[in-house]
Design a protein around this motif. Structure first.
Motif, PDB file in Angstrom:
ATOM      1  N   THR A  24      21.375  13.121 -21.917  1.00  0.00           N
ATOM      2  CA  THR A  24      22.165  12.326 -22.858  1.00  0.00           C
ATOM      3  C   THR A  24      23.602  12.811 -22.953  1.00  0.00           C
ATOM      4  OG1 THR A  24      21.492  13.702 -24.721  1.00  0.00           O
ATOM      5  CG2 THR A  24      20.114  11.793 -24.223  1.00  0.00           C
ATOM      6  N   ALA A  25      23.843  14.041 -22.575  1.00  0.00           N
ATOM      7  CA  ALA A  25      25.198  14.599 -22.653  1.00  0.00           C
ATOM      8  C   ALA A  25      26.042  14.141 -21.457  1.00  0.00           C
ATOM      9  CB  ALA A  25      25.135  16.122 -22.674  1.00  0.00           C
ATOM     10  N   THR A  26      27.347  14.201 -21.626  1.00  0.00           N
ATOM     11  CA  THR A  26      28.267  13.878 -20.539  1.00  0.00           C
ATOM     12  C   THR A  26      28.358  15.070 -19.600  1.00  0.00           C
ATOM     13  OG1 THR A  26      29.540  12.421 -21.956  1.00  0.00           O
ATOM     14  CG2 THR A  26      30.619  13.229 -19.973  1.00  0.00           C
ATOM     15  N   TRP A  27      28.038  14.847 -18.341  1.00  0.00           N
ATOM     16  CA  TRP A  27      28.077  15.924 -17.356  1.00  0.00           C
ATOM     17  C   TRP A  27      29.435  16.020 -16.681  1.00  0.00           C
ATOM     18  CZ3 TRP A  27      23.039  16.362 -14.004  1.00  0.00           C
ATOM     19  CH2 TRP A  27      21.982  16.688 -14.839  1.00  0.00           C
ATOM     20  N   ILE A  28      30.066  14.881 -16.451  1.00  0.00           N
ATOM     21  CA  ILE A  28      31.347  14.872 -15.739  1.00  0.00           C
ATOM     22  C   ILE A  28      32.358  14.096 -16.576  1.00  0.00           C
ATOM     23  CG2 ILE A  28      32.546  14.154 -13.644  1.00  0.00           C
ATOM     24  CD1 ILE A  28      29.782  14.239 -12.239  1.00  0.00           C
ATOM     25  N   GLY A  45      24.570  12.405 -17.944  1.00  0.00           N
ATOM     26  CA  GLY A  45      23.604  13.086 -17.093  1.00  0.00           C
ATOM     27  C   GLY A  45      22.615  12.147 -16.446  1.00  0.00           C
ATOM     28  N   ALA A  46      22.241  11.077 -17.136  1.00  0.00           N
ATOM     29  CA  ALA A  46      21.284  10.129 -16.564  1.00  0.00           C
ATOM     30  C   ALA A  46      21.856   9.433 -15.336  1.00  0.00           C
ATOM     31  CB  ALA A  46      20.890   9.100 -17.611  1.00  0.00           C
ATOM     32  N   ASP A  47      23.166   9.214 -15.301  1.00  0.00           N
ATOM     33  CA  ASP A  47      23.798   8.604 -14.131  1.00  0.00           C
ATOM     34  C   ASP A  47      24.098   9.636 -13.049  1.00  0.00           C
ATOM     35  OD1 ASP A  47      23.721   6.186 -15.410  1.00  0.00           O
ATOM     36  OD2 ASP A  47      25.812   6.256 -16.055  1.00  0.00           O
ATOM     37  N   ALA A  48      24.409  10.865 -13.431  1.00  0.00           N
ATOM     38  CA  ALA A  48      24.743  11.899 -12.466  1.00  0.00           C
ATOM     39  C   ALA A  48      23.517  12.353 -11.682  1.00  0.00           C
ATOM     40  CB  ALA A  48      25.391  13.087 -13.163  1.00  0.00           C
TER      41      ALA A  48
END
Length: 82
Positions: A24-28, A45-48
């Motif tokens: 759920t957090a922003t990875w990039i 994170g789900a997209d990364a």
């Protein structure tokens, strides 16, 4: 038996939920300069890493021990002899 398995199940569930929560957090987070204006790109994170979500769910399900024992399962599904 329950005293030995309960902490292991609890720790595994907590780790699986923590792994699932990381998606759920922003990875990039990146600022991309273009010719007109700067564009901000956020990748959760789900997209990364889509496999992380699946791995978290599989680990959570695998942590829960089955309640059926072989004898109980066979007895409950055996045809009744009337």
């Amino acid at each position: 038996m329950l005293r030995r398995t309960a902490p292991a199940v609890l720790v595994t569930l907590l780790c699986a939920l923590a792994l699932f929560a990381t998606t759920t957090a922003t990875w990039i987070h990146a600022d991309v300069p273009t010719s007109l204006q700067s564009v901000t790109v956020d990748v959760p994170g789900a997209d990364a890493a889509p496999a992380v979500t699946a791995l978290g769910l599989v680990a959570a399900v695998a942590a829960v021990p089955p309640r059926w024992e072989a004898g109980y399962c066979a007895q409950s599904w055996a045809p009744s002899s009337r």
